[in-house]
Design a protein around this motif. Structure first.
Motif, PDB file in Angstrom:
ATOM      1  N   THR A 197      15.339  83.576 103.274  1.00  0.00           N
ATOM      2  CA  THR A 197      14.653  82.477 102.666  1.00  0.00           C
ATOM      3  C   THR A 197      15.647  81.472 102.528  1.00  0.00           C
ATOM      4  O   THR A 197      16.767  81.728 101.691  1.00  0.00           O
ATOM      5  CB  THR A 197      14.047  82.700 101.349  1.00  0.00           C
ATOM      6  OG1 THR A 197      13.071  83.915 101.410  1.00  0.00           O
ATOM      7  CG2 THR A 197      13.567  81.638 100.756  1.00  0.00           C
ATOM      8  N   TRP A 198      15.367  80.067 102.852  1.00  0.00           N
ATOM      9  CA  TRP A 198      16.557  79.099 102.677  1.00  0.00           C
ATOM     10  C   TRP A 198      16.210  78.551 101.302  1.00  0.00           C
ATOM     11  O   TRP A 198      14.788  78.295 100.826  1.00  0.00           O
ATOM     12  CB  TRP A 198      16.228  78.030 103.975  1.00  0.00           C
ATOM     13  CG  TRP A 198      17.117  78.453 105.049  1.00  0.00           C
ATOM     14  CD1 TRP A 198      16.365  78.750 106.143  1.00  0.00           C
ATOM     15  CD2 TRP A 198      18.327  78.405 105.275  1.00  0.00           C
ATOM     16  NE1 TRP A 198      17.258  79.200 107.143  1.00  0.00           N
ATOM     17  CE2 TRP A 198      18.356  78.868 106.760  1.00  0.00           C
ATOM     18  CE3 TRP A 198      19.454  77.931 104.837  1.00  0.00           C
ATOM     19  CZ2 TRP A 198      19.610  78.814 107.267  1.00  0.00           C
ATOM     20  CZ3 TRP A 198      20.871  78.002 105.251  1.00  0.00           C
ATOM     21  CH2 TRP A 198      20.787  78.449 106.561  1.00  0.00           C
ATOM     22  N   SER A 199      17.129  78.116 100.481  1.00  0.00           N
ATOM     23  CA  SER A 199      16.688  77.243  99.451  1.00  0.00           C
ATOM     24  C   SER A 199      18.058  76.217  99.225  1.00  0.00           C
ATOM     25  O   SER A 199      19.031  76.265  99.835  1.00  0.00           O
ATOM     26  CB  SER A 199      16.842  78.093  98.224  1.00  0.00           C
ATOM     27  OG  SER A 199      18.025  78.716  97.954  1.00  0.00           O
ATOM     28  N   VAL A 200      17.735  74.926  98.286  1.00  0.00           N
ATOM     29  CA  VAL A 200      18.804  74.171  97.841  1.00  0.00           C
ATOM     30  C   VAL A 200      19.035  74.205  96.544  1.00  0.00           C
ATOM     31  O   VAL A 200      18.007  73.859  95.686  1.00  0.00           O
ATOM     32  CB  VAL A 200      18.405  72.691  98.379  1.00  0.00           C
ATOM     33  CG1 VAL A 200      19.287  71.820  97.962  1.00  0.00           C
ATOM     34  CG2 VAL A 200      18.041  72.746 100.181  1.00  0.00           C
ATOM     35  N   PRO A 201      20.147  74.463  96.133  1.00  0.00           N
ATOM     36  CA  PRO A 201      20.336  74.732  94.685  1.00  0.00           C
ATOM     37  C   PRO A 201      20.647  73.478  93.986  1.00  0.00           C
ATOM     38  O   PRO A 201      20.817  72.568  94.623  1.00  0.00           O
ATOM     39  CB  PRO A 201      21.691  75.519  94.390  1.00  0.00           C
ATOM     40  CG  PRO A 201      22.246  75.012  95.858  1.00  0.00           C
ATOM     41  CD  PRO A 201      21.304  74.954  96.842  1.00  0.00           C
ATOM     42  N   ASN A 202      20.431  73.186  92.622  1.00  0.00           N
ATOM     43  CA  ASN A 202      20.606  72.261  91.851  1.00  0.00           C
ATOM     44  C   ASN A 202      22.230  71.970  91.709  1.00  0.00           C
ATOM     45  O   ASN A 202      22.847  72.989  91.426  1.00  0.00           O
ATOM     46  CB  ASN A 202      19.887  72.233  90.496  1.00  0.00           C
ATOM     47  CG  ASN A 202      18.433  72.547  90.455  1.00  0.00           C
ATOM     48  OD1 ASN A 202      18.080  71.807  91.384  1.00  0.00           O
ATOM     49  ND2 ASN A 202      17.961  73.054  89.640  1.00  0.00           N
ATOM     50  N   ILE A 203      22.620  70.740  92.081  1.00  0.00           N
ATOM     51  CA  ILE A 203      23.932  70.551  91.845  1.00  0.00           C
ATOM     52  C   ILE A 203      24.166  69.120  91.199  1.00  0.00           C
ATOM     53  O   ILE A 203      23.547  68.402  91.416  1.00  0.00           O
ATOM     54  CB  ILE A 203      24.817  70.725  93.128  1.00  0.00           C
ATOM     55  CG1 ILE A 203      26.224  70.790  92.835  1.00  0.00           C
ATOM     56  CG2 ILE A 203      24.368  69.829  94.174  1.00  0.00           C
ATOM     57  CD1 ILE A 203      27.050  71.466  94.089  1.00  0.00           C
ATOM     58  N   ASP A 204      25.138  69.135  90.455  1.00  0.00           N
ATOM     59  CA  ASP A 204      25.589  67.672  89.918  1.00  0.00           C
ATOM     60  C   ASP A 204      25.997  66.795  91.169  1.00  0.00           C
ATOM     61  O   ASP A 204      26.350  67.353  92.242  1.00  0.00           O
ATOM     62  CB  ASP A 204      26.671  67.303  88.886  1.00  0.00           C
ATOM     63  CG  ASP A 204      27.256  68.840  88.567  1.00  0.00           C
ATOM     64  OD1 ASP A 204      26.734  69.792  88.919  1.00  0.00           O
ATOM     65  OD2 ASP A 204      28.427  68.731  87.979  1.00  0.00           O
ATOM     66  N   PRO A 205      26.131  65.380  90.997  1.00  0.00           N
ATOM     67  CA  PRO A 205      26.372  64.580  91.844  1.00  0.00           C
ATOM     68  C   PRO A 205      27.623  65.014  92.801  1.00  0.00           C
ATOM     69  O   PRO A 205      28.573  65.400  92.082  1.00  0.00           O
ATOM     70  CB  PRO A 205      26.379  63.257  91.363  1.00  0.00           C
ATOM     71  CG  PRO A 205      25.917  63.224  90.010  1.00  0.00           C
ATOM     72  CD  PRO A 205      25.794  64.855  89.751  1.00  0.00           C
ATOM     73  N   VAL A 206      27.672  64.716  94.041  1.00  0.00           N
ATOM     74  CA  VAL A 206      28.755  65.022  94.823  1.00  0.00           C
ATOM     75  C   VAL A 206      30.070  64.286  94.430  1.00  0.00           C
ATOM     76  O   VAL A 206      29.715  62.903  94.565  1.00  0.00           O
ATOM     77  CB  VAL A 206      28.363  65.219  96.316  1.00  0.00           C
ATOM     78  CG1 VAL A 206      29.476  65.298  97.075  1.00  0.00           C
ATOM     79  CG2 VAL A 206      27.240  66.161  96.848  1.00  0.00           C
ATOM     80  N   PRO A 207      31.132  64.591  94.403  1.00  0.00           N
ATOM     81  CA  PRO A 207      32.256  63.609  94.034  1.00  0.00           C
ATOM     82  C   PRO A 207      32.362  62.711  95.355  1.00  0.00           C
ATOM     83  O   PRO A 207      32.026  63.194  96.491  1.00  0.00           O
ATOM     84  CB  PRO A 207      33.257  64.574  94.025  1.00  0.00           C
ATOM     85  CG  PRO A 207      33.059  65.957  93.571  1.00  0.00           C
ATOM     86  CD  PRO A 207      31.505  66.008  94.107  1.00  0.00           C
ATOM     87  N   SER A 208      32.895  61.449  95.127  1.00  0.00           N
ATOM     88  CA  SER A 208      32.997  60.819  96.113  1.00  0.00           C
ATOM     89  C   SER A 208      33.968  61.118  97.288  1.00  0.00           C
ATOM     90  O   SER A 208      33.865  60.420  98.533  1.00  0.00           O
ATOM     91  CB  SER A 208      33.278  59.261  95.790  1.00  0.00           C
ATOM     92  OG  SER A 208      34.680  59.272  95.130  1.00  0.00           O
ATOM     93  N   SER A 209      35.036  61.924  97.009  1.00  0.00           N
ATOM     94  CA  SER A 209      35.784  62.316  98.005  1.00  0.00           C
ATOM     95  C   SER A 209      35.528  63.528  98.517  1.00  0.00           C
ATOM     96  O   SER A 209      36.355  64.278  99.069  1.00  0.00           O
ATOM     97  CB  SER A 209      37.403  62.281  97.422  1.00  0.00           C
ATOM     98  OG  SER A 209      37.488  63.234  96.427  1.00  0.00           O
ATOM     99  N   ALA A 210      34.452  64.207  98.316  1.00  0.00           N
ATOM    100  CA  ALA A 210      34.167  65.555  98.885  1.00  0.00           C
ATOM    101  C   ALA A 210      33.857  65.670 100.435  1.00  0.00           C
ATOM    102  O   ALA A 210      33.175  64.464 100.830  1.00  0.00           O
ATOM    103  CB  ALA A 210      32.943  66.019  98.104  1.00  0.00           C
TER     104      ALA A 210
END
Length: 181
Positions: free
Chosen positions: A38-51
Motif C-alpha cells: 500500500t502506498w501512502s503520503v504522510p503529513n509533513i510540514d512545508p518543505v524547506p526552500s533549499s530541500a
C-alpha cells in the motif's frame, strides 16, 4: 530511496516528473507489511526552500531520514545544494522536518563476563569513527606510511639485485664460455 526497516516501510523522498519538475508529493511511503503493498503520503510540514528534489542521497538512521546535497529549485532554476536536511520519521503518518538536532550521547556498557557490551544507537550524525581516540587515526597514518615506504624499499632492493645479477654474466668475444664477475 531508502528502506525504513522498522514497520517494513520503504520511504521515497524526492523525484521529478516527465518535464524534470519536482513531483507534487515529495515523500511517499510503501507499506510492505500488508499482502497488497500500500502506498501512502504522510503529513509533513512545508518543505524547506533549499530541500533537494533530485540527485540527492537519502538515508535512514534511527528515526531520521538524512537528505544530503542534490538539486533544489528556486523560482525558475535548478540549483545544486550543499546542505544536509533531516526528517523525523518516528511517527507513521506525521513526518517533521528537523531544524536543529542535538544527539543523545548516552551509552550503556555492561562489563560482566556473562554479558556482552551494549551500545545504544545515539544519533543520526554519529559516525563509526566517533568512538575512536584521536591517537588511533594518527597511528594508522604513521603505520600506513611506514609500511608503504618499507614496501617501496623492498621492491627497489629486489629490482637492483636482479639487475646486478643479470649484469654479472659477461660474454668475452675471445672466450667460448661466459665469465662471471
Amino acid at each position: 530511496m531508502d528502506k525504513y526497516a522498522q514497520d517494513d516501510l520503504i520511504i521515497i523522498y524526492g523525484g521529478v516528473d516527465s518535464q524534470f519538475l519536482p513531483v507534487p508529493d515529495q515523500i511517499s511511503v510503501l507499506d510492505t507489511k500488508v499482502d497488497s503493498f500500500t502506498w501512502s503520503v504522510p503529513n509533513i510540514d512545508p518543505v524547506p526552500s533549499s530541500a533537494p528534489f533530485r540527485d540527492h542521497t537519502a538515508t535512514i538512521v534511527g528515526n531520521y531520514m538524512i537528505i544530503a546535497f542534490g538539486e533544489y529549485r528556486n523560482t525558475t532554476n535548478d540549483i545544486f545544494s550543499d546542505q544536509i536536511h533531516m526528517i523525523d520519521v518516528s511517527e507513521k503518518n506525521n513526518y517533521m522536518w528537523v531544524k536543529s538536532f542535538t544527539p543523545n550521547n548516552t551509552y550503556t556498557s555492561n562489563t560482566t563476563t556473562e554479558s556482552t557490551s551494549t551500545i545504544e544507537p545515539a544519533s543520526a550524525t554519529k559516525s563509526a569513527n566517533a568512538t575512536k581516540s584521536p591517537g588511533e587515526g594518527l597511528a594508522a597514518i604513521i603505520g600506513g606510511t611506514t609500511g608503504g615506504i618499507a614496501t617501496v624499499i623492498i621492491i627497489i632492493s629486489v629490482s637492483y639485485l636482479l639487475y646486478r645479477r643479470k649484469r654479472t654474466v659477461i660474454y668475452a668475444p675471445q672466450a667460448k664460455h661466459a665469465i662471471n664477475c
